[in-house]
Design a protein around this motif. Structure first.
Motif, PDB file in Angstrom:
ATOM      1  N   TYR A 279       3.815   6.549  -9.011  1.00 60.94           N
ATOM      2  CA  TYR A 279       4.939   5.881  -8.358  1.00 60.94           C
ATOM      3  C   TYR A 279       4.455   4.573  -7.743  1.00 60.94           C
ATOM      4  CZ  TYR A 279       7.985   9.863  -9.032  1.00 60.94           C
ATOM      5  OH  TYR A 279       8.775  10.838  -9.598  1.00 60.94           O
ATOM      6  N   TYR A 280       5.190   3.508  -8.054  1.00 61.16           N
ATOM      7  CA  TYR A 280       4.842   2.171  -7.594  1.00 61.16           C
ATOM      8  C   TYR A 280       5.950   1.613  -6.704  1.00 61.16           C
ATOM      9  CZ  TYR A 280       1.491   2.207 -11.475  1.00 61.16           C
ATOM     10  OH  TYR A 280       0.469   2.509 -12.339  1.00 61.16           O
TER      11      TYR A 280
ATOM     12  N   GLN B 165       0.842  -1.188   0.000  1.00 66.54           N
ATOM     13  CA  GLN B 165       0.000   0.000   0.000  1.00 66.54           C
ATOM     14  C   GLN B 165       0.877   1.237   0.000  1.00 66.54           C
ATOM     15  OE1 GLN B 165      -3.533   0.099  -0.040  1.00 66.54           O
ATOM     16  NE2 GLN B 165      -3.112   2.258  -0.458  1.00 66.54           N
ATOM     17  N   ALA B 166       0.837   1.969  -1.120  1.00 61.83           N
ATOM     18  CA  ALA B 166       1.641   3.183  -1.246  1.00 61.83           C
ATOM     19  C   ALA B 166       0.805   4.405  -0.919  1.00 61.83           C
ATOM     20  CB  ALA B 166       2.201   3.289  -2.657  1.00 61.83           C
ATOM     21  N   SER B 167       1.459   5.417  -0.381  1.00 55.76           N
ATOM     22  CA  SER B 167       0.778   6.664  -0.041  1.00 55.76           C
ATOM     23  C   SER B 167       1.774   7.815  -0.073  1.00 55.76           C
ATOM     24  CB  SER B 167       0.137   6.557   1.345  1.00 55.76           C
ATOM     25  OG  SER B 167       1.120   6.321   2.334  1.00 55.76           O
TER      26      SER B 167
ATOM     27  N   GLY C 185       0.108   1.992  -6.690  1.00 54.79           N
ATOM     28  CA  GLY C 185       0.626   3.234  -7.242  1.00 54.79           C
ATOM     29  C   GLY C 185       0.048   4.457  -6.563  1.00 54.79           C
ATOM     30  N   THR C 186       0.840   5.513  -6.515  1.00 56.01           N
ATOM     31  CA  THR C 186       0.383   6.784  -5.970  1.00 56.01           C
ATOM     32  C   THR C 186       0.833   7.886  -6.933  1.00 56.01           C
ATOM     33  OG1 THR C 186       0.366   8.237  -4.017  1.00 56.01           O
ATOM     34  CG2 THR C 186       2.428   7.079  -4.471  1.00 56.01           C
ATOM     35  N   GLN C 187      -0.098   8.735  -7.302  1.00 54.17           N
ATOM     36  CA  GLN C 187       0.167   9.778  -8.297  1.00 54.17           C
ATOM     37  C   GLN C 187       0.936  10.933  -7.656  1.00 54.17           C
ATOM     38  OE1 GLN C 187      -0.841  10.063 -11.760  1.00 54.17           O
ATOM     39  NE2 GLN C 187       0.580  11.798 -11.659  1.00 54.17           N
ATOM     40  N   VAL C 188       2.000  11.342  -8.329  1.00 52.29           N
ATOM     41  CA  VAL C 188       2.733  12.548  -7.956  1.00 52.29           C
ATOM     42  C   VAL C 188       2.710  13.485  -9.160  1.00 52.29           C
ATOM     43  CG1 VAL C 188       4.947  13.530  -7.288  1.00 52.29           C
ATOM     44  CG2 VAL C 188       4.220  11.332  -6.333  1.00 52.29           C
TER      45      VAL C 188
END
Length: 125
Positions: free
Chosen positions: A93-94, A4-6, A118-121
C-alpha cells in the motif's frame, strides 16, 4: 517532500488494521492525498483519495464500504482504516500527495507528485 507509510503487516482475514502516512511537507492541508496498492504481478491500483479539507473522498469499488480514508492536517497525516480484510487485499500500500501540478483525475496514478515507500499488507485466510 517525503511520505512515510506505516501500519502494515501480516493480518488475518476479517481484521481491521489502520495505515498511516505522514508527510514532510509545508502546507500539508493544501493538498489532496491518496492511497494506492500493488499486488504481486499486478498494476498499481487506486484505493482511495481525500481532498485537502477532508470533506470529499473517493473509493475504489473493491474497497468501498470496508475502507475509510481520513486525515489530520495538524499532524500532516493521512490514514486508511481497513475493515473486514480479505486475502485479495494483500498488496503493498502506497500513499501519495497531489500538489495540484498535474490536474489529472485523482483516481489516476499520474495525478500524484510524490509517493511513499509503501507498506506491505498480507492477509491470510
Amino acid at each position: 517532500v517525503q511520505l512515510q507509510a506505516s501500519g502494515g503487516g501480516l493480518v488475518q482475514a476479517g481484521d481491521s488494521p489502520k495505515l498511516s502516512c505522514t508527510a514532510s511537507v509545508r502546507a500539508f492541508s493544501n493538498y489532496r492525498m491518496g492511497w494506492f496498492r500493488q499486488a504481486p504481478a499486478k498494476e498499481r491500483e487506486f484505493v482511495a483519495t481525500i481532498s485537502w479539507s477532508g470533506g470529499s473522498t473517493l473509493y475504489a469499488d473493491s474497497v468501498r464500504g470496508r475502507f475509510t480514508i481520513s486525515r489530520d492536517n495538524a499532524k500532516n497525516t493521512v490514514y486508511l482504516q481497513m475493515n473486514n480484510l480479505k486475502p485479495e487485499d494483500t498488496a503493498v500500500y502506497y500513499c501519495a500527495i497531489d500538489m495540484g501540478t498535474k490536474g489529472y483525475n485523482p483516481t489516476l496514478r499520474n495525478a500524484y507528485d510524490y509517493w511513499g515507500q509503501g507498506t506491505q499488507v498480507t492477509v491470510s485466510s
